[in-house]
Design a protein around this motif. Sequence first.
Motif, PDB file in Angstrom:
ATOM      1  N   PRO A  42     -19.700   0.235   3.542  1.00 18.39           N
ATOM      2  CA  PRO A  42     -20.420   0.276   4.825  1.00 18.39           C
ATOM      3  C   PRO A  42     -20.011  -0.819   5.793  1.00 18.39           C
ATOM      4  O   PRO A  42     -20.013  -0.604   7.009  1.00 18.39           O
ATOM      5  N   VAL A  43     -19.645  -2.002   5.292  1.00 19.07           N
ATOM      6  CA  VAL A  43     -19.294  -3.088   6.200  1.00 19.07           C
ATOM      7  C   VAL A  43     -18.038  -2.769   6.994  1.00 19.07           C
ATOM      8  O   VAL A  43     -17.863  -3.244   8.125  1.00 19.07           O
ATOM      9  N   PHE A  44     -17.147  -1.945   6.437  1.00 21.29           N
ATOM     10  CA  PHE A  44     -15.935  -1.535   7.150  1.00 21.29           C
ATOM     11  C   PHE A  44     -16.166  -0.282   7.993  1.00 21.29           C
ATOM     12  O   PHE A  44     -15.529  -0.108   9.030  1.00 21.29           O
ATOM     13  N   ALA A  45     -17.043   0.603   7.523  1.00 22.99           N
ATOM     14  CA  ALA A  45     -17.313   1.852   8.242  1.00 22.99           C
ATOM     15  C   ALA A  45     -18.300   1.597   9.380  1.00 22.99           C
ATOM     16  O   ALA A  45     -19.404   2.156   9.423  1.00 22.99           O
ATOM     17  N   ASP A  46     -17.879   0.770  10.307  1.00 23.24           N
ATOM     18  CA  ASP A  46     -18.711   0.365  11.442  1.00 23.24           C
ATOM     19  C   ASP A  46     -18.218   1.115  12.688  1.00 23.24           C
ATOM     20  O   ASP A  46     -17.083   0.911  13.125  1.00 23.24           O
ATOM     21  N   PRO A  47     -19.035   1.980  13.283  1.00 24.79           N
ATOM     22  CA  PRO A  47     -18.587   2.728  14.466  1.00 24.79           C
ATOM     23  C   PRO A  47     -18.098   1.833  15.597  1.00 24.79           C
ATOM     24  O   PRO A  47     -17.236   2.244  16.386  1.00 24.79           O
ATOM     25  N   GLY A  48     -18.597   0.613  15.683  1.00 23.83           N
ATOM     26  CA  GLY A  48     -18.156  -0.280  16.740  1.00 23.83           C
ATOM     27  C   GLY A  48     -16.694  -0.675  16.623  1.00 23.83           C
ATOM     28  O   GLY A  48     -16.082  -1.073  17.617  1.00 23.83           O
ATOM     29  N   ARG A  49     -16.122  -0.553  15.433  1.00 24.62           N
ATOM     30  CA  ARG A  49     -14.712  -0.884  15.235  1.00 24.62           C
ATOM     31  C   ARG A  49     -13.796   0.264  15.635  1.00 24.62           C
ATOM     32  O   ARG A  49     -12.586   0.078  15.768  1.00 24.62           O
ATOM     33  N   PHE A  50     -14.368   1.462  15.812  1.00 25.85           N
ATOM     34  CA  PHE A  50     -13.559   2.654  16.091  1.00 25.85           C
ATOM     35  C   PHE A  50     -14.147   3.422  17.270  1.00 25.85           C
ATOM     36  O   PHE A  50     -14.683   4.526  17.107  1.00 25.85           O
ATOM     37  N   PRO A  51     -14.074   2.853  18.477  1.00 27.18           N
ATOM     38  CA  PRO A  51     -14.709   3.512  19.630  1.00 27.18           C
ATOM     39  C   PRO A  51     -14.105   4.866  19.974  1.00 27.18           C
ATOM     40  O   PRO A  51     -14.771   5.689  20.605  1.00 27.18           O
ATOM     41  N   GLY A  52     -12.855   5.141  19.572  1.00 30.00           N
ATOM     42  CA  GLY A  52     -12.252   6.430  19.892  1.00 30.00           C
ATOM     43  C   GLY A  52     -12.540   7.519  18.893  1.00 30.00           C
ATOM     44  O   GLY A  52     -12.219   8.694  19.135  1.00 30.00           O
ATOM     45  N   ALA A  53     -13.157   7.169  17.747  1.00 31.90           N
ATOM     46  CA  ALA A  53     -13.406   8.163  16.695  1.00 31.90           C
ATOM     47  C   ALA A  53     -14.609   9.028  17.038  1.00 31.90           C
ATOM     48  O   ALA A  53     -15.574   8.570  17.657  1.00 31.90           O
ATOM     49  N   ASP A  54     -14.556  10.270  16.615  1.00 34.34           N
ATOM     50  CA  ASP A  54     -15.695  11.172  16.802  1.00 34.34           C
ATOM     51  C   ASP A  54     -16.804  10.877  15.808  1.00 34.34           C
ATOM     52  O   ASP A  54     -17.979  11.064  16.111  1.00 34.34           O
ATOM     53  N   GLU A  55     -16.433  10.437  14.614  1.00 35.40           N
ATOM     54  CA  GLU A  55     -17.436  10.057  13.628  1.00 35.40           C
ATOM     55  C   GLU A  55     -16.853   9.014  12.681  1.00 35.40           C
ATOM     56  O   GLU A  55     -15.662   9.033  12.361  1.00 35.40           O
ATOM     57  N   VAL A  56     -17.696   8.087  12.282  1.00 29.82           N
ATOM     58  CA  VAL A  56     -17.344   7.068  11.303  1.00 29.82           C
ATOM     59  C   VAL A  56     -18.374   7.153  10.189  1.00 29.82           C
ATOM     60  O   VAL A  56     -19.584   7.033  10.445  1.00 29.82           O
ATOM     61  N   VAL A  57     -17.918   7.372   8.955  1.00 26.35           N
ATOM     62  CA  VAL A  57     -18.808   7.717   7.855  1.00 26.35           C
ATOM     63  C   VAL A  57     -18.662   6.710   6.723  1.00 26.35           C
ATOM     64  O   VAL A  57     -17.541   6.383   6.313  1.00 26.35           O
ATOM     65  N   ALA A  58     -19.794   6.227   6.211  1.00 30.91           N
ATOM     66  CA  ALA A  58     -19.803   5.385   5.015  1.00 30.91           C
ATOM     67  C   ALA A  58     -20.059   6.283   3.804  1.00 30.91           C
ATOM     68  O   ALA A  58     -21.210   6.656   3.522  1.00 30.91           O
ATOM     69  N   GLU A  59     -18.980   6.657   3.117  1.00 31.94           N
ATOM     70  CA  GLU A  59     -19.079   7.578   1.989  1.00 31.94           C
ATOM     71  C   GLU A  59     -17.787   7.477   1.186  1.00 31.94           C
ATOM     72  O   GLU A  59     -16.727   7.114   1.719  1.00 31.94           O
ATOM     73  N   ARG A  60     -17.866   7.784  -0.096  1.00 33.60           N
ATOM     74  CA  ARG A  60     -16.639   7.859  -0.880  1.00 33.60           C
ATOM     75  C   ARG A  60     -15.751   8.953  -0.298  1.00 33.60           C
ATOM     76  O   ARG A  60     -16.225  10.077  -0.041  1.00 33.60           O
TER      77      ARG A  60
END
Length: 380
Positions: A239-257
């Motif tokens: 979860p610490v890496f799956a931060d939407p703020g780090r990927f403003p161009g992504a449609d979705e950022v997901v914390a999951e295996r």
Amino acid sequence: MRHVIEQAAALQRSGTRCVMATVVRTWGSAPHGPGASMLVAEDGRIVGSVSGGCVEAAVIAAAEEVFAGGPPVVARWGVGDEDAFAVGLTCGGTIEVLIREVNPETPLDRVSADLAAGVPVALVTPLEGRGSLAVGPGTVSGSLGGAAADRAAVLAAEGMLGRGESGLVSTGEEEVSADGRRGAGSPAGPACEPGRELLVQSFAPRPGLLIFGATEFARPLAHFGAALGHRVTVCDARPVFADPGRFPGADEVVAERPDRWFEAHENLIDPTSAVCVLTHDPRFDIPVLTRALRSPAGYVGALGSRRTHEDRMVRLRAAGTTEAQLARLRSPIGLDLGGRGAEETALSVLAEIIAVRRGGSGLPLSAGTGPVHGPWQPER
């Protein structure tokens, strides 16, 4: 084409007059295929392109004539024409462009809404006459002016949309079959008015770019991928890496295996999907790669050195991956650009994705002798 349609819809809603120029045919080397559009607004705004910058000034001049009351025109520019040299089309190709005003009845809002929702849609425009249609799966908006003409156009558009193609179709004394081609009529087919050519612009959902591993390499890859029209998903189990703020161009950022996300969304994977595994950790890499290589994804790549690749191949074989499936793996990921760092690595990865999708060789153009732009084909 998407941003041109979206801007045209916005101008139409605001009541601003605009002219749309759209490539209908190409011969030889041409930078854009049929369906590529350029928008000229009455207030001077320009959106999109129909060439590599060669004939845009001539298109603007033709649009001004349309604004002044002139009829729609189909203009042709080719390397053998004096006009082509005058406007700069020296690439060796010929393009034919339909230039016509966007009328209030053109169903651009419908096309724009379907694009936003990820629904396949085609815009049908006659080369002569008014009217237009938006055709999607089981839905039609607009009209070409008559029931028979609309039925024929819908059949043609459905065929083109199903193949992901844009270009011209003809309706005439022969009937248009369900795959968009002409042929002998059947009793159930529609009667068509003679000699009408229709431009079909097909808009398929954005191809998916699935990035597993929210690493520093993933940040420019997501940004560049979005700029190239992908629907970008970034997935990481941490979860610490799956931060939407780090990927403003992504449609979705997901914390999951990654493998669990892939299993839950496998129905969304198709031949236009590109899977990039960047976790660089076999605990996460191997499970998701095993699934991705069995899926219909058109591109599967994994980050790592050649030593990492060899170890990865051993682990994938042990997990039951077949040799045919392993042959699909692009590892180490990307084309050899000699680059360094996250941004240049992302560039090499997207270059490889485009080459695979478009059937390119990945070799320097200077090493070849054929046309710079090969025969236009839809995305794979």
